[in-house]
Design a protein around this motif. Sequence first.
Motif, PDB file in Angstrom:
ATOM      1  N   SER A 182       0.798  -1.225   0.000  1.00 39.64           N
ATOM      2  CA  SER A 182       0.000   0.000   0.000  1.00 39.64           C
ATOM      3  C   SER A 182       0.830   1.276   0.000  1.00 39.64           C
ATOM      4  N   ARG A 186       0.246   4.208  -2.628  1.00 39.46           N
ATOM      5  CA  ARG A 186      -0.294   5.456  -2.074  1.00 39.46           C
ATOM      6  C   ARG A 186       0.603   6.635  -2.400  1.00 39.46           C
ATOM      7  N   GLU A 203      -7.920   5.334  -1.243  1.00 39.94           N
ATOM      8  CA  GLU A 203      -7.504   4.273  -0.326  1.00 39.94           C
ATOM      9  C   GLU A 203      -8.606   3.238  -0.158  1.00 39.94           C
TER      10      GLU A 203
END
Length: 309
Positions: A182, A186, A203
């Motif tokens: 992630s 991100r 997200e």
Amino acid sequence: MSADRGSIVAAEDGTALAVREVGPADAPVTVVFVHGYCLRMESWHFQRRQLEKRWGKAVRMVFFDQRGHGRSAVPAPASCTIGQLGRDLDVILQAVAPRGPVVLVGHSMGGMTILALARQVPELFGTKVIGVGLISTAAEGLNKTGLSRNLQNPVIDAFRLAVRTSPGLVQFGRGAARMLISPILRSASYGTDVSPSLMRFSEWMLNQTSVTTIVNFLKSLELHDESAALPVIAELPSLVLCGDADMILPFSQSEAMAAELPESELVRVVGGGHLVQLEFPIRVTDAIDRLVGRSIAEQGDSERTVVGG
């Protein structure tokens, strides 16, 4: 999009693909939007709203969740390839747009999906498909970009193996997987400071994507090569758009791709990250609008030439 007309299309291997439509089924042209890796059809939220206001009943828009994403089914690991995504798109077109001209617009892995279709079924392009939009994407794999270097480490390799051998166990430990993958995705999403609500939205899409899907597509994303598709679409109106702060697929790759597409409009979005359609929605919407206008105009010119001849 949950209120739009919905249907399920079965891929060639039976995987259920969720589809949504906006606009009349008999509209003169259909625009099919193909989302990217770890996203879902909602990643086109702003374009869906803005373009419906502009196009009204003149254009039908089709959105779908790629296999393993959104509301679509999680497929067998072996089918998580760019080539299979191209075949899925072919099935979608046969099911929801069997007649009339189509413009295809893809973001990231969605652009790769379109190129895979062009390589596999070139006869569709210039006949049924009259225009192509390639947003934050590339014809070749991520092994030439910064993302792949981030993903090439023993922990990720071990995680890939664990997913293939015991996916249930890895899914149970999705928190650990998020800690690995992630932050990479991100940090590459936006090139500017965006609102907290937009950050939460992107997200949410990432967090809703199955860990098995995230890992099973990695190899194909790294190694795929759809460069043979570029000559297929070279004479079509096309759009090549990318943010110049995109860490996953740098703008230089878009420049190289546009150089092989003489009918393309190259759009550089200053400060844009990988999720440029969310970060700078009006810039992307305007570019798609121009693409569809050019595609329709060129189709009309071609038809008049044929009739006149």
